[in-house]
Design an enzyme around this catalytic site. Structure first.
Site, short mmCIF file in Angstrom:
data_model
loop_
_atom_site.label_atom_id
_atom_site.label_comp_id
_atom_site.label_asym_id
_atom_site.label_seq_id
_atom_site.Cartn_x
_atom_site.Cartn_y
_atom_site.Cartn_z
N LYS A 192 57.78 33.70 41.65
CA LYS A 192 57.54 32.63 43.01
C LYS A 192 56.99 32.17 43.53
O LYS A 192 55.10 32.47 43.47
CB LYS A 192 57.68 34.48 44.22
CG LYS A 192 58.72 33.41 45.18
CD LYS A 192 57.68 34.07 46.59
CE LYS A 192 56.32 33.58 46.94
NZ LYS A 192 56.66 32.22 47.59
N GLU A 207 43.70 36.57 41.40
CA GLU A 207 43.25 35.83 41.13
C GLU A 207 43.56 35.50 42.85
O GLU A 207 44.25 34.03 43.56
CB GLU A 207 43.59 34.35 39.93
CG GLU A 207 43.49 35.34 39.20
CD GLU A 207 42.66 35.30 38.73
OE1 GLU A 207 41.96 34.64 38.20
OE2 GLU A 207 42.35 35.77 36.91
N CYS A 267 40.60 26.89 43.84
CA CYS A 267 39.74 28.21 43.29
C CYS A 267 38.21 28.04 43.25
O CYS A 267 38.03 28.76 44.07
CB CYS A 267 40.52 28.51 43.15
SG CYS A 267 40.64 29.43 41.75
N GLU A 312 35.39 29.84 52.52
CA GLU A 312 36.43 29.64 51.60
C GLU A 312 37.02 28.29 52.89
O GLU A 312 37.34 28.54 53.54
CB GLU A 312 37.09 29.42 50.47
CG GLU A 312 38.03 28.67 49.65
CD GLU A 312 39.38 29.23 49.02
OE1 GLU A 312 40.06 30.33 49.49
OE2 GLU A 312 38.98 29.32 48.01
P1 NDP Z 1 48.84 32.67 49.84
O1 NDP Z 1 47.72 33.62 49.89
O2 NDP Z 1 49.05 31.72 51.45
O3 NDP Z 1 49.62 31.94 48.73
C1 NDP Z 1 49.97 32.10 48.03
C2 NDP Z 1 51.25 32.62 47.04
O4 NDP Z 1 51.39 34.16 47.96
C3 NDP Z 1 52.47 31.91 47.69
O5 NDP Z 1 53.63 32.25 46.19
C4 NDP Z 1 53.04 32.57 48.32
O6 NDP Z 1 54.25 31.83 48.90
C5 NDP Z 1 52.79 33.89 48.45
N1 NDP Z 1 53.22 35.08 49.53
C6 NDP Z 1 52.92 34.16 50.87
N2 NDP Z 1 52.85 35.37 51.63
C7 NDP Z 1 53.23 36.66 50.84
C8 NDP Z 1 53.15 38.83 50.69
N3 NDP Z 1 54.01 39.25 51.69
N4 NDP Z 1 53.93 39.02 49.97
C9 NDP Z 1 53.74 38.11 48.53
N5 NDP Z 1 53.74 37.35 48.48
C10 NDP Z 1 53.51 36.26 48.99
O7 NDP Z 1 47.71 31.22 49.33
P2 NDP Z 1 47.49 29.94 49.40
O8 NDP Z 1 48.56 29.26 48.73
O9 NDP Z 1 47.50 29.11 50.96
O10 NDP Z 1 46.83 29.46 48.00
C11 NDP Z 1 45.32 29.47 48.12
C12 NDP Z 1 44.31 30.02 47.72
O11 NDP Z 1 44.72 30.52 47.32
C13 NDP Z 1 42.99 30.27 47.98
O12 NDP Z 1 42.36 31.52 48.51
C14 NDP Z 1 42.72 30.09 46.50
O13 NDP Z 1 41.13 29.88 46.31
C15 NDP Z 1 43.40 30.48 45.61
N6 NDP Z 1 43.27 29.83 44.39
C16 NDP Z 1 43.00 31.15 43.77
C17 NDP Z 1 42.98 30.64 42.69
C18 NDP Z 1 42.39 31.21 41.22
O14 NDP Z 1 42.82 31.47 39.82
N7 NDP Z 1 41.69 32.00 41.03
C19 NDP Z 1 43.56 29.29 42.15
C20 NDP Z 1 44.24 29.00 43.00
C21 NDP Z 1 44.15 28.78 44.64
P3 NDP Z 1 54.19 31.12 50.59
O15 NDP Z 1 53.48 29.88 49.61
O16 NDP Z 1 56.04 30.25 50.09
O17 NDP Z 1 53.90 31.82 51.82
#
Ligand code: NDP
Length: 486
Positions: free
Chosen positions: A169, A243, A277, A378
């Site tokens: 997803k 992550e 991140c 962050e």
């Molecule tokens: P989110 O946590 O909002 O979303 C991440 C993913 O989870 C999306 O696909 C989202 O879908 C999905 N999601 C949302 N709600 C649920 C749920 N209840 N159950 C399962 N999946 C769900 O993060 P962001 O997309 O805003 O990304 C930014 C964050 O990611 C930052 O904190 C960043 O640091 C971190 N990040 C970490 C990395 C790493 O490797 N450590 C690399 C890149 C980013 P949808 O968007 O459709 O709501």
């Protein structure tokens, strides 16, 4: 969406708009999966694992992974263009990300036929003992919008190499490259149902993470979502790799090569408009060179070229979506309210080529008190906090005074200090005299609130495999049924 080898709009009929952050226009739509679609995808992945995929040998899995890498390379320009249009990352970054993704599949193809167990000598020489390294089953892979295909490669390459089937997803904000990538799956030779892709927003989260047929979840995203997923996965004790974000320290000692360090500082937090991140969002600078480093950083930041992410000369594109823009600007305003000294930037960027997009000025805040909100939370945007420090102990204390623990950087020409500080820093990654360098052979992941588990390198295989112990009694002895056999 790709479910069981079929392309489908799902059962709900609802679609979500995908915006181009450079123009703010809708440039695509994606299906919103229903819980039924998700359940269907998981059921098919489960059946495919049981009936077909787990009988495919490592040599054949490796061939498919290598073919997939070839196909990514052949389609790299199209995939990079989709991501740059969908999330605003500059094309020079997304092109390099496609090379990284392809390398990832090739790297793990090399492991697919080498997942071997051990024969184990036991105290009782009449026992023959060995281990089997086995896949887990269905893995759910959830990615963030900032780097859809490299983040997916970190998960999918080891998951497939180890023999798992998957349901992917991507984020609703940037799903289009993952769907385009899905077209390569059948061409690479993977049987239908091994790789499934569902799209939509968090409404399908629970259906993905609480299904008892799921044996593994790997999640990249934010802390609040990670907590929800862990709660949901707890029902069936599904193991979860997380992550998450960071507030990574990038430390410059007075003896460092200043030009390299300043370039590293800029790359660390203004590359990808700070939406990484691993962003080195806290620059810690030793007092003796503090003024000089602030001057050099501000000078470089003033020269950053903002513009169309598809233009090869652009250095910073827009941030990915409206919510990100609003959040970053609100955090800068809060910093101002808390008394922050903004040396450059601090507003929505304007200019003839920028009006249509979600642009934030690259922002440098100097003389930052580490207790300010902007120095603790962050931002996930182009905002750098510069903090002075006195000596090594002071630098380590400030670096570790965060709930996060993902990345860090140390700039010094003192070899002993470099390794000493590397040991002291609470983070999954330490870069010495470099920053934001990515190699699939080097393990990647965080500690503390930055997450749990490792991606890339052989460590990633541990996230997608389990060890089975097999013991054979070679003796024909009659045993005492009421005593433990030793
Ligand atoms: P989110 O946590 O909002 O979303 C991440 C993913 O989870 C999306 O696909 C989202 O879908 C999905 N999601 C949302 N709600 C649920 C749920 N209840 N159950 C399962 N999946 C769900 O993060 P962001 O997309 O805003 O990304 C930014 C964050 O990611 C930052 O904190 C960043 O640091 C971190 N990040 C970490 C990395 C790493 O490797 N450590 C690399 C890149 C980013 P949808 O968007 O459709 O709501």
């Amino acid at each position: 969406m790709l479910i069981g080898g079929e392309w489908t709009d799902g059962t709900g009929g609802e679609r979500l708009d995908s915006y181009n952050p450079f123009t703010q226009e809708v440039w695509g739509t994606i299906p919103q999966a229903t819980e039924q679609d998700v359940g269907n995808a998981i059921e098919i992945a489960h059946r495919t694992f049981r009936e077909r995929w787990r009988h495919v040998n490592g040599r054949d899995r490796a061939a498919m992974l290598n073919r997939l890498a070839d196909l990514i390379e052949e389609n790299a320009e199209e995939l990079a263009t989709i991501d740059s249009t969908d999330n605003g990352k500059v094309i020079r970054e997304t092109r390099s990300q496609m090379r990284f993704a392809a390398r990832n599949y090739r790297y793990f193809a090399g492991y697919a036929d080498k997942l071997q167990g051990n024969t184990i000598p036991l105290d009782n020489g009449q026992m023959f003992d060995y281990t089997l390294v086995e896949p887990l089953g269905v893995a759910v892979l959830i990615t963030a919008w900032n780097s859809p295909l490299p983040l997916l490669a970190n998960k999918l390459a080891p998951a497939l190499a180890a023999g798992n089937t998957v349901v992917i997803k991507p984020s609703e904000h940037a799903s289009l490259s993952t769907l385009a990538f899905g077209k390569l799956i059948a061409k690479a030779g993977f049987p239908d149902g091994v790789v499934n892709i569902v799209t939509g927003d968090g409404r399908i989260g629970n259906a993905l993470t609480a299904n008892p047929l799921v044996r593994k979840i790997s999640f990249t995203g934010g802390l609040p979502t990670a907590r929800r997923i862990l709660e949901s996965a707890a029902a069936h004790l599904i193991p979860v790799t997380t992550e998450l974000g960071g507030k990574s320290p990038n430390i410059i000692f007075a003896d460092a090569d200043l030009n390299a360090a300043v370039t590293g500082a800029v790359a660390g937090v203004f590359g990808a408009s700070g939406q990484t991140c691993i962003a080195g969002s806290r620059l810690l600078v030793q007092r003796a060179i503090y003024d000089e480093v602030c001057r050099l950083v501000v000078e470089k930041v003033r020269g950053i070229k903002l513009g169309n992410p598809l233009d090869e000369t652009t250095e910073m594109g827009p941030v990915a979506n409206r919510a990100q823009l609003d959040k970053i600007l609100a955090m800068i305003q809060q910093a101002r309210d808390e008394g922050a000294n903004i040396a450059v930037g601090g507003a929505k960027a304007s200019g003839p080529a920028l009006e249509g997009g979600y642009f934030v000025e690259p922002t440098v805040i100097v003389d930052v008190d580490p207790s300010l909100t902007i120095a603790r939370e962050e931002v996930f945007g182009p905002v750098l906090c510069i903090i002075p420090f006195e000596d090594e102990a002071d630098a380590v204390a400030i670096a570790n005074a965060t709930e996060y623990g993902l990345a860090s950087g140390v700039w010094t020409n003192d070899l002993r200090r470099a390794h000493r500080v590397a040991r002291e820093i609470e983070a999954g990654l330490v870069w010495l005299n470099t920053y934001r360098a990515s190699y699939v052979g080097a393990p990647f992941g965080g500690t503390k609130l930055s997450g749990h588990g490792r991606e890339r390198s052989w460590h990633a295989l541990l996230e997608y495999t389990q060890v089975k112990n097999v013991m054979l009694d070679l003796s024909a002895e009659e045993r005492d049924p009421f005593a433990m056999k030793l």
